[in-house]
Write a protein that holds these residues in place. Structure first.
Motif, short mmCIF file in Angstrom:
data_model
loop_
_atom_site.label_atom_id
_atom_site.label_comp_id
_atom_site.label_asym_id
_atom_site.label_seq_id
_atom_site.Cartn_x
_atom_site.Cartn_y
_atom_site.Cartn_z
N ARG A 7 0.82 -1.33 0.22
CA ARG A 7 0.21 0.17 0.12
C ARG A 7 0.98 1.27 -0.40
N ALA A 8 0.32 2.31 -0.59
CA ALA A 8 1.10 3.37 -0.81
C ALA A 8 1.26 4.02 0.71
N GLU A 9 0.08 4.15 1.69
CA GLU A 9 1.11 4.54 3.04
C GLU A 9 1.69 4.31 3.77
N HIS A 10 1.63 2.73 3.32
CA HIS A 10 3.22 1.46 3.74
C HIS A 10 4.06 2.13 3.34
N VAL A 11 4.21 2.33 2.21
CA VAL A 11 5.80 2.82 1.62
C VAL A 11 5.90 4.39 2.52
N SER A 12 5.25 5.18 2.81
CA SER A 12 4.51 7.03 3.96
C SER A 12 5.39 6.05 5.09
N ALA A 13 5.14 5.72 5.42
CA ALA A 13 5.89 5.28 6.93
C ALA A 13 6.88 4.92 6.96
N LEU A 14 7.18 3.69 6.10
CA LEU A 14 8.43 3.44 5.63
C LEU A 14 9.53 4.76 5.39
N GLU A 15 9.74 5.51 4.80
CA GLU A 15 10.07 6.75 4.09
C GLU A 15 10.21 7.26 6.29
N ARG A 16 9.18 7.67 6.41
CA ARG A 16 9.22 8.45 8.12
C ARG A 16 9.71 7.46 8.46
N LYS A 18 12.69 5.33 7.87
CA LYS A 18 14.06 5.62 7.43
C LYS A 18 14.55 7.49 7.32
N ARG A 19 13.71 8.48 7.55
CA ARG A 19 14.21 9.64 8.15
C ARG A 19 14.63 9.34 9.56
N CYS A 72 21.48 -2.54 9.73
CA CYS A 72 20.47 -3.23 9.67
C CYS A 72 19.09 -2.09 9.74
N ALA A 73 19.06 -0.85 10.07
CA ALA A 73 17.50 0.01 9.76
C ALA A 73 18.03 0.12 8.37
N LEU A 74 18.79 1.48 8.03
CA LEU A 74 18.97 2.42 7.36
C LEU A 74 19.35 1.52 5.64
N ASN A 75 19.90 1.10 5.34
CA ASN A 75 20.29 -0.41 4.25
C ASN A 75 18.86 -0.65 4.47
N TYR A 76 18.09 -1.54 4.99
CA TYR A 76 17.24 -2.12 5.31
C TYR A 76 15.64 -1.74 4.88
N LEU A 77 15.69 -0.91 5.35
CA LEU A 77 14.58 0.83 4.97
C LEU A 77 14.80 0.59 3.66
N ARG A 78 15.91 1.19 2.98
CA ARG A 78 15.82 1.56 2.22
C ARG A 78 15.19 0.77 0.61
N ALA A 79 16.37 -0.58 0.96
CA ALA A 79 15.92 -1.63 0.03
C ALA A 79 14.76 -1.83 0.33
N LEU A 80 13.63 -1.72 1.50
CA LEU A 80 12.58 -1.56 1.90
C LEU A 80 10.90 -1.21 0.95
N CYS A 81 11.47 0.02 1.03
CA CYS A 81 10.71 1.62 0.42
C CYS A 81 11.25 1.12 -1.16
N GLU A 82 12.07 0.40 -1.59
CA GLU A 82 12.90 0.51 -3.44
C GLU A 82 11.22 -0.70 -3.78
N HIS A 83 11.67 -1.59 -2.98
CA HIS A 83 10.78 -3.13 -3.58
C HIS A 83 9.51 -2.92 -3.73
N GLU A 84 8.89 -2.01 -2.39
CA GLU A 84 7.58 -1.40 -2.49
C GLU A 84 7.34 -0.69 -3.74
N GLU A 85 7.73 0.23 -3.66
CA GLU A 85 7.76 0.80 -4.75
C GLU A 85 7.92 0.23 -6.33
N ARG A 86 8.97 -0.40 -6.39
CA ARG A 86 9.05 -1.42 -7.72
C ARG A 86 7.26 -2.23 -8.11
N ILE A 87 7.15 -2.77 -6.92
CA ILE A 87 6.04 -3.60 -7.00
C ILE A 87 4.81 -2.88 -7.01
N LEU A 88 4.65 -1.41 -6.49
CA LEU A 88 3.40 -0.76 -6.52
C LEU A 88 3.58 0.05 -8.10
#
Lengths: 163, 187
Positions: A7-16, A18-19, A72-88
């Motif tokens: 979901r797009a909201e999930h990506v926003s939550a991940l971006e937050r 990450k910040r 553990c956090a930043l790299n994985y969050l970035r990978a997760l965001c990229e993956h979800e954005e790619r799928i969406l």
């Protein structure tokens, strides 16, 4: 009942998230540097050995924490965001399949990407292999325990589950 | 679980960082505590042990003009590389080792330093006695653990801080020597 994993909201939550972790990372680096500078400024001929020890300990510990946050956090969050954005944003039509679902026991890490678990869907026509984000695997397992499921997938990743 | 797995898979990074931190801090503190030879007076003492940092801090209370740091080391500090030892300005050497280092030393007659009990060679004063083994008395005994023989303070003939004796440079080593000789200590 339908569950949507992407979901797009999930990506926003991940971006937050990450910040926030980026801010924490910067804070850890700044505090570590601050401590080192403090010990350097407090150095005298008499206490030079002790200040050097403290500075080394602070730099080592701070660096370790920063490395842990980064890997553990930043790299994985970035990978997760990229993956979800790619799928969406994928233009591929979602593929639908219904059958009995089983998951591989162990998660596999895709290099520079996310952890995934293999999914096997046994249909009337045969078996189909898909992947699911390891973060959603438990939810999928619980649903699969209750019987046949309808799975929708994009680019080989399970995106929706319906009982 | 994922976090632990990630940490273990990147274990080499943590080891490398610890090594890097040790190296960087060592370099920084080494440079902070040092200065070019022109701004530094060095004393090496051939004694069993000494509180070198404390003695250096004491001698640094009043630095001669142009001098940023006073370095004090036992001879054992220069075990691997004797370059620093040979470049030292001042030496405290026990009687039995004087001949061994005599090529680096010089007469100090013109420096108006105490001659009583001094080390003389061919009628010239070469070293000032800093430790009388018979009386167990000497200078800076609170900082230096002297051996069971007389010890003298000598000047390196190549020092750039002995203008009174060499005619060039400054007199920082002579000033530090005078301050050291003023630090009387008991048994």
């Amino acid at each position: 009942m339908k569950t949507c994993f992407y979901r797009a909201e999930h990506v926003s939550a991940l971006e937050r998230k990450k910040r926030i972790w980026t801010a924490v990372f910067a804070l850890v680096c700044a505090v570590t540097a601050g401590f080192c500078v403090f010990f350097i400024l407090r150095r005298t001929t008499l206490n030079a050995g002790r200040m050097e020890l403290y500075a080394t300990a602070a730099l080592t510990a701070g660096g370790w924490v920063a490395i842990a946050i980064r890997t553990c956090a930043l790299n994985y969050l970035r990978a997760l965001c990229e993956h979800e954005e790619r799928i969406l944003s994928s233009g591929e039509e979602a593929r639908e399949v219904r059958g009995l679902v089983t998951l591989d026991k162990k998660a596999v890490h895709i290099f520079r990407s996310i952890d995934v678990r293999g999914v096997r869907v046994k249909t009337e026509d045969g078996a189909l292999r898909l992947l699911v984000n390891a973060a959603h695997a438990r939810e999928l397992e619980r649903a699969a325990a209750q019987g046949e499921l309808t799975l929708r997938s994009v680019e080989g990743y399970v995106t929706e589950v319906e009982r | 679980m994922r976090v632990l797995k990630t940490i273990f898979s990147k274990f080499y990074l943590y080891v490398l960082w610890a090594f890097f931190a040790f190296l960087i801090c060592g370099q920084i503190f080494s440079r902070l505590g040092d200065a070019p030879a022109a701004h530094k007076v060095t004393l090496y003492a051939d004694v069993p042990s000494m509180r070198d940092a404390a003695l250096a801090a004491e001698l640094e209370r009043e630095l001669p003009e142009g001098i940023r740091v006073v370095k004090v080391h036992p001879f054992s500090y220069a075990m691997i590389d004797d370059g620093d030892l040979l470049a030292s300005d001042l030496y405290i050497i026990p009687e039995s080792h004087v001949e061994q280092y005599s090529d680096s030393l010089r007469p100090i007659g013109g420096a108006a330093l105490p001659e009583e009990g001094g080390c003389f060679r061919e009628g010239e004063l070469w070293g000032v006695r800093v430790w009388d083994a018979a009386k167990r008395q000497g200078i800076a005994a609170d900082f230096i653990d002297y051996p069971d023989e007389d010890c003298w303070l000598f000047f390196n003939k190549a020092s750039r801080h002995i203008r009174t004796l060499s005619g060039t440079g400054d007199d920082a080593a002579v000033e530090i020597a005078r301050r050291l000789l003023a630090m009387t200590g008991g048994t």
